[in-house]
Design a protein around this motif. Structure first.
Motif, PDB file in Angstrom:
ATOM      1  N   GLU A 200       0.797  -1.229   0.000  1.00 25.93           N
ATOM      2  CA  GLU A 200       0.000   0.000   0.000  1.00 25.93           C
ATOM      3  C   GLU A 200       0.828   1.278   0.000  1.00 25.93           C
ATOM      4  OE1 GLU A 200      -3.228   0.331  -0.216  1.00 25.93           O
ATOM      5  OE2 GLU A 200      -3.980  -1.701   0.106  1.00 25.93           O
ATOM      6  N   ILE A 210       0.578   4.105   7.434  1.00 29.23           N
ATOM      7  CA  ILE A 210      -0.352   3.060   7.001  1.00 29.23           C
ATOM      8  C   ILE A 210      -0.420   1.942   8.035  1.00 29.23           C
ATOM      9  CG2 ILE A 210      -0.776   1.279   5.245  1.00 29.23           C
ATOM     10  CD1 ILE A 210       0.182   3.278   3.159  1.00 29.23           C
ATOM     11  N   MET A 226      -8.319  -3.319   2.239  1.00 28.45           N
ATOM     12  CA  MET A 226      -7.119  -2.855   1.556  1.00 28.45           C
ATOM     13  C   MET A 226      -6.839  -3.715   0.340  1.00 28.45           C
ATOM     14  SD  MET A 226      -4.562  -1.549   4.538  1.00 28.45           S
ATOM     15  CE  MET A 226      -5.077  -0.185   5.610  1.00 28.45           C
ATOM     16  N   ASP A 227      -6.676  -3.033  -0.809  1.00 28.17           N
ATOM     17  CA  ASP A 227      -6.427  -3.739  -2.061  1.00 28.17           C
ATOM     18  C   ASP A 227      -5.149  -4.575  -1.995  1.00 28.17           C
ATOM     19  OD1 ASP A 227      -8.649  -2.438  -2.924  1.00 28.17           O
ATOM     20  OD2 ASP A 227      -7.666  -1.254  -4.481  1.00 28.17           O
ATOM     21  N   GLY A 228      -4.150  -4.061  -1.291  1.00 28.69           N
ATOM     22  CA  GLY A 228      -2.860  -4.742  -1.240  1.00 28.69           C
ATOM     23  C   GLY A 228      -2.949  -6.187  -0.782  1.00 28.69           C
ATOM     24  N   LYS A 289      -5.057   7.713  -2.800  1.00 33.49           N
ATOM     25  CA  LYS A 289      -3.866   7.999  -3.600  1.00 33.49           C
ATOM     26  C   LYS A 289      -4.059   9.257  -4.437  1.00 33.49           C
ATOM     27  CE  LYS A 289      -1.558   4.576  -5.356  1.00 33.49           C
ATOM     28  NZ  LYS A 289      -1.134   3.445  -6.229  1.00 33.49           N
ATOM     29  N   HIS A 295      -0.134   9.448  -0.808  1.00 29.85           N
ATOM     30  CA  HIS A 295      -1.489   9.358  -0.249  1.00 29.85           C
ATOM     31  C   HIS A 295      -1.840  10.563   0.630  1.00 29.85           C
ATOM     32  CE1 HIS A 295      -0.566   5.092  -1.173  1.00 29.85           C
ATOM     33  NE2 HIS A 295      -1.855   5.043  -1.461  1.00 29.85           N
TER      34      HIS A 295
END
Length: 309
Positions: A200, A210, A226-228, A289, A295
């Motif tokens: 991230e 984060i 979270m996409d990560g 982002k 970010h």
């Protein structure tokens, strides 16, 4: 025959017996990897290292090596897997290996790292996976990001054994330095958190922030979302879409399941690990982002929506 002559004959017979015994000992067949790693250190420590790694070596061999010469350090190619004891000891002092670089970048997954290793070292992916799973129960996050110099001709088993052993040694050293002890379960929980931060964060400065966002969400029972975490394995380079979030039923889907995934989602730098051990002292819950790739962070959803606009 005089007593002196008898003693002399016994002496020469004993010497001859010793020489024959040594020649017999050096002719004993033994098995080895064609490429092996030799640590730096004294001949005694090298003998100990080889013995611990299942080579047919013992304390007597150090005396032979002192006559032949000190073994080369680093990766060496002895050229054969079946040879005599004498030939093996001799080759330890004379052989060298051609090395090639392989780099594991922070955040990359074992899925792609093994593909790369297979191409560079002409090894089967299946053999590399089998070797990897033989030495660790974690599907990712064990081997630390770095550029490793490895020899051509190395076996899949030795390749993974070396990388995992070297990385685990560094994991333990950092854990003891930072936490005072190494508890594998606790440590790899940090590594799992850090692997999401690694995916991230735009830079090292953002990592502790984060890390704090993750803890803040966990504290209030909020899904990490979270996409990560969904960039695990073969999905490392794919953009996470709403359709992917809907269809993925693995525990890596932090949109569907609360808490953290059971395993790391990729390789993790030391900076990322430290960022979740010592997160920033902030109350942020959201981040978005910017066009520059960094970010903007916020504490409220209202502010987060403004930041998105």
């Amino acid at each position: 025959m005089t007593k002196n002559t008898t003693r002399l004959n016994i002496f020469f017979d004993t010497i001859l017996l010793i020489i024959m015994s040594i020649f017999f000992y050096l002719s004993i067949p033994m098995y080895s990897s064609s490429v092996i790693y030799m640590p730096q250190g004294s001949i005694k420590s090298i003998i100990s290292y080889l013995s611990k790694n299942n080579f047919d070596i013992n304390g007597f061999d150090k005396y032979i090596l002192r006559i032949m010469g000190k073994p080369q350090s680093g990766w060496i190619d002895i050229g054969h897997t079946q040879l005599t004891k004498g030939d093996f000891l001799y080759r330890l002092t004379k052989s060298k290996a051609a090395l090639k670089d392989i780099t594991l970048i922070p955040g990359e997954t074992m899925y792609f790292f093994i593909q790369e290793a297979s191409k560079i070292f002409n090894l089967k992916e299946k053999d590399l996976w089998n070797a990897y799973n033989r030495y660790t129960s974690f599907p990712d996050g064990v081997i630390l990001p770095n550029t490793y110099k490895m020899p051509l001709g190395i076996s899949a088993n030795y390749f993974m054994q070396y990388l995992i052993n070297q990385s685990m040694m560094k994991h333990k050293q950092l854990a003891i330095k930072v936490l005072g002890r190494f508890d594998e379960k606790q440590w790899f929980r940090y590594v799992t958190l850090a692997s999401i931060v690694q995916k991230e964060a735009a830079n090292k400065e953002e990592m502790p922030i984060i890390g704090a966002v993750i803890y803040n969400r966990i504290k209030i029972g909020m899904p990490l979302q979270m996409d990560g975490a969904l960039n695990y394995g073969q999905y490392s380079h794919l953009k996470v879409t709403p359709e992917r979030i809907k269809k993925d039923t693995t525990p890596y889907n932090t949109y569907k399941y609360r808490g953290i995934p059971p395993y790391p989602v990729g390789s993790v730098s030391m900076e990322a690990i430290l960022s979740v051990i010592n997160p920033a002292n902030v109350k942020y819950l959201y981040f978005v982002k910017t066009k520059k790739g960094t970010h903007i962070f916020s504490t409220t959803y209202k502010q987060h929506l403004k930041n998105i606009k």
